[in-house]
Design an enzyme around this catalytic site. Structure first.
Site, PDB file in Angstrom:
ATOM      1  N   LYS A  26       0.850  -1.208   0.000  1.00 31.93           N
ATOM      2  CA  LYS A  26       0.000   0.000   0.000  1.00 31.93           C
ATOM      3  C   LYS A  26       0.876   1.245   0.000  1.00 31.93           C
ATOM      4  CE  LYS A  26      -1.658   1.710   4.065  1.00 31.93           C
ATOM      5  NZ  LYS A  26      -1.369   3.142   4.272  1.00 31.93           N
ATOM      6  N   ASN A  27       1.925   1.246   0.845  1.00 36.69           N
ATOM      7  CA  ASN A  27       2.722   2.470   1.024  1.00 36.69           C
ATOM      8  C   ASN A  27       3.756   2.669  -0.080  1.00 36.69           C
ATOM      9  OD1 ASN A  27       1.157   2.986   3.175  1.00 36.69           O
ATOM     10  ND2 ASN A  27       2.660   2.405   4.724  1.00 36.69           N
ATOM     11  N   CYS A 120      -4.708  12.815  12.154  1.00 26.93           N
ATOM     12  CA  CYS A 120      -5.514  11.585  12.150  1.00 26.93           C
ATOM     13  C   CYS A 120      -5.341  10.967  13.529  1.00 26.93           C
ATOM     14  CB  CYS A 120      -5.057  10.653  11.034  1.00 26.93           C
ATOM     15  SG  CYS A 120      -3.493   9.912  11.396  1.00 26.93           S
ATOM     16  N   ARG A 125       0.537  14.737  12.095  1.00 25.96           N
ATOM     17  CA  ARG A 125       0.901  14.462  10.693  1.00 25.96           C
ATOM     18  C   ARG A 125       1.209  15.765   9.944  1.00 25.96           C
ATOM     19  NH1 ARG A 125      -1.029   9.229   9.604  1.00 25.96           N
ATOM     20  NH2 ARG A 125       0.516   9.194   7.952  1.00 25.96           N
ATOM     21  N   ASP A 309       4.583   0.901  11.951  1.00 26.88           N
ATOM     22  CA  ASP A 309       3.352   0.262  11.458  1.00 26.88           C
ATOM     23  C   ASP A 309       3.204  -1.165  11.951  1.00 26.88           C
ATOM     24  OD1 ASP A 309       3.430   1.875   8.188  1.00 26.88           O
ATOM     25  OD2 ASP A 309       2.902   2.588  10.178  1.00 26.88           O
ATOM     26  N   ARG A 401      -8.957   0.040   4.497  1.00 28.47           N
ATOM     27  CA  ARG A 401      -8.113   1.034   3.793  1.00 28.47           C
ATOM     28  C   ARG A 401      -6.800   0.409   3.354  1.00 28.47           C
ATOM     29  NH1 ARG A 401      -7.343   6.707   6.542  1.00 28.47           N
ATOM     30  NH2 ARG A 401      -5.903   6.658   4.781  1.00 28.47           N
TER      31      ARG A 401
HETATM   32  C1  EPZ Z   1       4.205   7.031   5.910  1.00 27.48           C
HETATM   33  O1  EPZ Z   1       3.484   8.114   6.473  1.00 27.48           O
HETATM   34  C2  EPZ Z   1       3.252   5.852   5.904  1.00 27.48           C
HETATM   35  N1  EPZ Z   1       2.081   6.165   5.074  1.00 27.48           N
HETATM   36  C3  EPZ Z   1       2.803   5.533   7.331  1.00 27.48           C
HETATM   37  O2  EPZ Z   1       2.002   4.352   7.272  1.00 27.48           O
HETATM   38  C4  EPZ Z   1       4.051   5.227   8.167  1.00 27.48           C
HETATM   39  O3  EPZ Z   1       3.658   5.004   9.503  1.00 27.48           O
HETATM   40  C5  EPZ Z   1       5.022   6.407   8.093  1.00 27.48           C
HETATM   41  O4  EPZ Z   1       5.342   6.688   6.713  1.00 27.48           O
HETATM   42  C6  EPZ Z   1       6.320   6.131   8.836  1.00 27.48           C
HETATM   43  O5  EPZ Z   1       6.915   4.977   8.310  1.00 27.48           O
HETATM   44  C7  EPZ Z   1       2.206   6.067   3.730  1.00 27.48           C
HETATM   45  O6  EPZ Z   1       3.259   5.763   3.206  1.00 27.48           O
HETATM   46  C8  EPZ Z   1       0.961   6.366   2.923  1.00 27.48           C
HETATM   47  P1  EPZ Z   1       6.377  10.532   7.891  1.00 27.48           P
HETATM   48  P2  EPZ Z   1       4.118   9.610   6.408  1.00 27.48           P
HETATM   49  O7  EPZ Z   1       6.300  11.723   6.995  1.00 27.48           O
HETATM   50  O8  EPZ Z   1       4.801   9.798   5.095  1.00 27.48           O
HETATM   51  C9  EPZ Z   1       6.378  13.919  11.231  1.00 27.48           C
HETATM   52  C10 EPZ Z   1       0.132   3.005   7.667  1.00 27.48           C
HETATM   53  O9  EPZ Z   1      -0.365   2.504   8.688  1.00 27.48           O
HETATM   54  N2  EPZ Z   1       6.474  14.860  10.099  1.00 27.48           N
HETATM   55  O10 EPZ Z   1       7.636   9.733   7.916  1.00 27.48           O
HETATM   56  O11 EPZ Z   1       3.063  10.576   6.784  1.00 27.48           O
HETATM   57  C11 EPZ Z   1       4.979  13.336  11.322  1.00 27.48           C
HETATM   58  O12 EPZ Z   1       4.145  14.191  12.084  1.00 27.48           O
HETATM   59  C12 EPZ Z   1       0.618   4.431   7.683  1.00 27.48           C
HETATM   60  O13 EPZ Z   1       0.258   2.398   6.564  1.00 27.48           O
HETATM   61  C13 EPZ Z   1       6.640  16.209  10.353  1.00 27.48           C
HETATM   62  O14 EPZ Z   1       6.727  16.635  11.507  1.00 27.48           O
HETATM   63  O15 EPZ Z   1       5.206   9.511   7.571  1.00 27.48           O
HETATM   64  C14 EPZ Z   1       5.195  12.017  12.003  1.00 27.48           C
HETATM   65  O16 EPZ Z   1       5.207  12.213  13.402  1.00 27.48           O
HETATM   66  C15 EPZ Z   1       0.436   5.088   9.050  1.00 27.48           C
HETATM   67  N3  EPZ Z   1       6.700  17.086   9.315  1.00 27.48           N
HETATM   68  C16 EPZ Z   1       6.606  11.610  11.550  1.00 27.48           C
HETATM   69  O17 EPZ Z   1       7.216  12.781  11.005  1.00 27.48           O
HETATM   70  C17 EPZ Z   1       6.587  16.662   8.007  1.00 27.48           C
HETATM   71  O18 EPZ Z   1       6.654  17.508   7.097  1.00 27.48           O
HETATM   72  C18 EPZ Z   1       6.608  10.520  10.489  1.00 27.48           C
HETATM   73  O19 EPZ Z   1       5.957  11.025   9.364  1.00 27.48           O
HETATM   74  C19 EPZ Z   1       6.417  15.283   7.760  1.00 27.48           C
HETATM   75  C20 EPZ Z   1       6.363  14.401   8.812  1.00 27.48           C
END
Ligand code: EPZ
Length: 431
Positions: A26-27, A120, A125, A309, A401
């Site tokens: 998915k990711n 969420c 996020r 995850d 989802r």
């Molecule tokens: C991706 O989310 C995945 N989703 C998430 O999977 C996964 O948990 C996450 O990466 C971490 O591996 C998809 O790929 C669609 P991040 P993403 O940007 O890209 C902070 C699932 O269950 N952050 O690495 O949103 C953020 O708040 C989902 O399949 C900032 O502060 O993850 C979070 O605390 C859940 N500023 C942390 O970084 C930013 O600009 C990780 O976010 C971006 C992120």
């Protein structure tokens, strides 16, 4: 979506035996769909999981004017007819990964208007790193009325970007923006997840010039034009990990196929520490339940650290360990909501900020529970496999989802799991 809300009913104690095959990640696939915007023509993506998030991303692309067609697990995305540059709030709020059209739209058309994603159930996020990086690439970013406007009428220019945090989404958005920028872009402290390596493979097939996939430093030479490409999505390591934990909880012998075991190294190590031996034979992983588990400490971190995850699934398993485990959630600020539901099944968990103390109990008992999010929902189903009696998991739209036919796959290996239509007004599960 279903007229009636649906729940998943699990009756514990049925041993699992046989083989499950996981689908495309998915990711990864959601990002390939966004990347298809970059090439004028039809790209073909194979091994597409038929999950709700893919349907939402397909709707985003259609609203932009692209054509998206499915033939089984093959998806064709034709972005030649793309004529809009806006990802609307109703779709972005349904799935925050929709913001990943931002980078490709600005790269190809020099403009984009994307709704600000809300938070969420697992955290705020934020997307500040996405926006800061786009500004460094020369995009002008404004936000008003809950929308982000990005424009780069003269195209983007290569830049040296240093991410505060190895954000998966920020790395992907900036990667897709940089592939057609004038000059060279370096992204330091980039995320290293296998799904990003898969995105790089697809972009290179489209003609992009990218070095460093899988490392913390990506170097992108901007190119004039990208062409449509074909790509087969990597296997879903989180779906595979979820099935391995199902096996740890309830299998006589469960084989999990379709994902790359090298993408799950730390998960396999942690399972072994907990007393769960997984035999790896090529791309086939075989697991059997040890009955009881040894307590282990787990700290989630960006890849190659322990995947956030997989945190709820491990909490379900460790709630049945012989002793106390400490789970530290370092990636999201509130990814423990699931613990409240697991307590209803008899788990003994104390939350202290980013830390959860999981005191092992003898048994879990089936109960009506509510899925708080995608991975928490899946973990409740897993807990139900090992619990005594019947568990009814509501809020299953979260699960749909990201998991294709979780019920069918578990049933095929002997689990007593079925869909149940909840009469309107919700019977059996308090709202
Ligand atoms: C991706 O989310 C995945 N989703 C998430 O999977 C996964 O948990 C996450 O990466 C971490 O591996 C998809 O790929 C669609 P991040 P993403 O940007 O890209 C902070 C699932 O269950 N952050 O690495 O949103 C953020 O708040 C989902 O399949 C900032 O502060 O993850 C979070 O605390 C859940 N500023 C942390 O970084 C930013 O600009 C990780 O976010 C971006 C992120």
């Amino acid at each position: 979506m279903h007229g009636m809300s649906r729940a998943i009913r699990i009756t514990g104690g049925h041993p699992l035996a046989g083989t499950v095959v996981v689908g495309g990640a998915k990711n990864a696939v959601l990002k390939h769909m966004a990347a298809a915007i970059l090439a004028d023509g039809e790209s073909v993506i194979r091994r597409v999981p038929r999950i709700a998030d893919v349907d939402v991303m397909a709707e985003v692309l259609r609203r932009l004017g692209a054509r998206v067609r499915f033939e089984g697990d093959v998806m064709r995305v034709d972005s030649a007819t793309l004529d809009s540059f806006e990802a609307p709030y109703d779709l972005v709020s349904a799935m925050r990964a929709s913001i990943l059209v931002l980078g490709p739209l600005v790269a190809r058309f020099g403009k984009a208007r994307v709704a600000m994603p809300g938070g969420c159930n697992i955290g705020s996020r934020k997307i500040d790193l996405h926006l800061k990086g786009l500004q460094q690439l020369g995009a002008e970013i404004t936000s008003e009325h809950g929308y982000i406007q990005a424009s780069a009428p003269r195209g983007l220019s290569g830049a040296h970007i240093f991410l505060d945090f190895p954000s998966v989404g920020a790395t992907e958005n900036l990667l897709m923006a940089a592939v057609q920028a004038h000059g060279t872009t370096t992204i330091e402290n980039a995320a290293r997840e296998p799904e990003i390596q898969d995105l790089v493979a697809f972009l290179r097939a489209m003609g992009a010039a990218i070095e460093g996939a899988g490392t913390s430093t990506l170097v992108i030479e901007g190119v004039e034009e990208l062409r449509p490409a074909e790509h087969t999505v990597i296997g879903d390591r989180i779906e595979a990990g979820t099935m391995l934990v199902a096996g740890a909880l309830a299998a006589k012998r469960l084989a999990v196929e379709g994902a790359d075991p090298t993408h799950l190294e730390l998960v396999l190590n942690k399972l072994a520490e907990a007393g769960v031996e997984v035999q790896v034979d090529g791309r086939r992983m075989v697991v059997a339940s040890p009955g009881r588990f040894r307590p282990v400490d787990v700290a989630t971190l960006p890849y190659p650290g322990f995947p956030t995850d997989m945190q709820p699934q491990f909490m379900a398993m460790l709630s049945l360990a012989d002793g106390d485990s400490v789970i530290t959630e370092n990636v999201f600020e509130s990814r423990f909501m699931f613990a409240d539901e697991l307590r209803r099944m008899g788990a003994d968990i104390t939350i202290e900020g980013h830390r959860a103390i999981v005191r092992g109990v003898e048994r879990l008992s089936g109960a009506p529970v509510m899925a708080p999010d995608l991975r928490g929902g899946a973990a409740l189903v897993l807990a139900g496999l090992a619990a005594e009696g019947e568990t009814l998991v509501a809020g299953t739209y979260h699960i749909e989802r990201g998991y294709e036919d979780l019920v069918g796959k578990l049933r095929s290996v002997g689990a007593a799991v079925e869909w149940v239509d909840l009469a309107e007004g919700g019977s059996g599960v308090d709202a």
